[in-house]
Design an enzyme around this catalytic site. Sequence first.
Site, PDB file in Angstrom:
ATOM      1  N   ASP A 178       0.852  -1.180   0.000  1.00  0.00           N
ATOM      2  CA  ASP A 178       0.000   0.000   0.000  1.00  0.00           C
ATOM      3  C   ASP A 178       0.899   1.245   0.000  1.00  0.00           C
ATOM      4  O   ASP A 178       1.833   1.324  -0.791  1.00  0.00           O
ATOM      5  CB  ASP A 178      -0.949  -0.046   1.209  1.00  0.00           C
ATOM      6  CG  ASP A 178      -2.066   0.989   1.138  1.00  0.00           C
ATOM      7  OD1 ASP A 178      -3.073   0.722   0.469  1.00  0.00           O
ATOM      8  OD2 ASP A 178      -1.924   2.058   1.750  1.00  0.00           O
ATOM      9  N   TYR A 304      -2.605  11.312   1.868  1.00  0.00           N
ATOM     10  CA  TYR A 304      -3.170  11.172   0.525  1.00  0.00           C
ATOM     11  C   TYR A 304      -3.101  12.508  -0.216  1.00  0.00           C
ATOM     12  O   TYR A 304      -2.785  12.552  -1.420  1.00  0.00           O
ATOM     13  CB  TYR A 304      -4.617  10.687   0.610  1.00  0.00           C
ATOM     14  CG  TYR A 304      -4.743   9.193   0.791  1.00  0.00           C
ATOM     15  CD1 TYR A 304      -4.995   8.360  -0.294  1.00  0.00           C
ATOM     16  CD2 TYR A 304      -4.599   8.609   2.043  1.00  0.00           C
ATOM     17  CE1 TYR A 304      -5.101   6.999  -0.148  1.00  0.00           C
ATOM     18  CE2 TYR A 304      -4.700   7.242   2.209  1.00  0.00           C
ATOM     19  CZ  TYR A 304      -4.951   6.434   1.110  1.00  0.00           C
ATOM     20  OH  TYR A 304      -5.039   5.075   1.266  1.00  0.00           O
ATOM     21  N   HIS A 355      -5.086  -7.654   0.252  1.00  0.00           N
ATOM     22  CA  HIS A 355      -4.276  -6.450   0.349  1.00  0.00           C
ATOM     23  C   HIS A 355      -3.488  -6.380   1.660  1.00  0.00           C
ATOM     24  O   HIS A 355      -2.420  -5.779   1.708  1.00  0.00           O
ATOM     25  CB  HIS A 355      -5.197  -5.229   0.234  1.00  0.00           C
ATOM     26  CG  HIS A 355      -4.481  -3.945   0.010  1.00  0.00           C
ATOM     27  ND1 HIS A 355      -3.700  -3.702  -1.111  1.00  0.00           N
ATOM     28  CD2 HIS A 355      -4.412  -2.810   0.755  1.00  0.00           C
ATOM     29  CE1 HIS A 355      -3.202  -2.491  -1.047  1.00  0.00           C
ATOM     30  NE2 HIS A 355      -3.608  -1.926   0.075  1.00  0.00           N
TER      31      HIS A 355
END
Length: 382
Positions: A178, A304, A355
Site C-alpha cells: 500500500d 493522501y 491487500h
Amino acid sequence: MAIERFHIHVSSEILDDLQYRLHHVRWPDQLENSSWERGTELSYLKSLVSYWRDHYDWRAQESVLNRFSQFRCNIDGIDVHFVHERGKGPNPLPLILTHGWPDSYLRYQKIIPLLTDPASYGGNPEDSFDVIVPSLPGFGFSGRPNLPGINNFRVSEMWATLMTKELGYEKFAAAGGDMGSGVTRYLAANHPDLLFGIHLTDIGIIRDLMKAKLSEEELRYQKSASEWIAQEGGYMSIQSTRPQTLAYGLSDSPAGLAGWMIEKFRAWSDCNGNLPQRFSEDELITHIMIYWVTNTIGSSAHMYYENSHSLPPMGYIEVPTGIALFAADVLLPPKEWAMRNLNVTRWTSLPRGGHFAALEEPELLAQDMRAFYKPFRAENKN
C-alpha cells in the site's frame, strides 16, 4: 531527541470518553433490501460497535502490543514511533517494513516473530532478520506533522536516516505494501547504495500507462483500474482533496471511524465478503483504536493529499526487487510494466490472501521474503 524506549499507555480519560461516545451513537437509516453495495452495512456495524462497547478490552490488547520492543526518536522535527525486534540467528539481516492505510504498524504484528525467529516456526535461524516497523508520520504513535509536504518521498528520506544515522545499519532491506510500497520504492530509487533489495506486495495504482502499444495484460489492467477508481475510489478522492473536512466527523465519532475503515478491510481482503473469515473482532477494533486513541485519522488522510499534490517523479529502480502478489488483492499489476520500471528478480503469485497480506497470510509472505533475501545475506556485514 535520542532514541527512547516507548510504552503504550492510553489514559483512562480517553477510554472513558470513548465509552460515552459508544453508548450514544446516533445511527443513520439504511435502505431496505440493501447491504454493503452503498457502504458499510448497518447491522454489521451495530454488532461491531456493541462488541466494542461491551466486550472489547483495550488494556488486554495494550499489554499484547507492549510485548514488542518499541521506541521513539525525532527525525526532521517529527517524533517517529517504531518497533525494533532483534533477530535470533547468526547474522540477522536488517529489514524495515512500512505499512499503509487504513492499517498501521499492526499490519506486521503476526509476521514479526516469523522473521526474527524462524527456527521457532520450523525455519532456518540463518534466515533471521532484525525487524524495524515504524509508524508513518501522522499515523498511530508517531507525531502528527504540523507543516505540509510529508509524502512518500519525504518519509523514505526519514527512513534512510532512521536506519543509518539512528540505528547504525550500513546497509539494509526494505519491504512494504500500500502506501508502504511507495515509500519503499522511493527509498530504492534515491538510496540504492543503502539497500540489499526491496520486497513489495503491490506497486500501487499505475496511472502512467502511456506507451503507444500496450500489451493485452496492460490493456486489461487499464480498464480494471478505471472501473475500480470509479466504483471504489471515493475514499481516495476525498482524502486526496479535502482531508480536513473529512477529519472533523471521523475524529468525533468512533462509529463513523469504524464505518470508514471497516469497509476497506472487507473490500480489500480475501474474505469473500465475510470479515470474520479473515479477522477477529478484536483485530479489527484494535486497528481502529490505534487511530482513535492517538486522534490520527485526520493526519493520516493528509498523506493522501500530499501524495497527490507534491510527490516528485520516480525513475527506474535498479535495486533488486521481489514482488509477491496475493490472489485477492486489488488491481494486480501487469508484469510487463513492472519489468520495465523495476529490476524484478523474483515474481511470485500466491494462491490466497488480499491487500493486508502480512495480516492475512503471514506464513506465505514470510516464506517469500526469506527466499528473496537469501542471496543477499553474504553481503550483510552489519
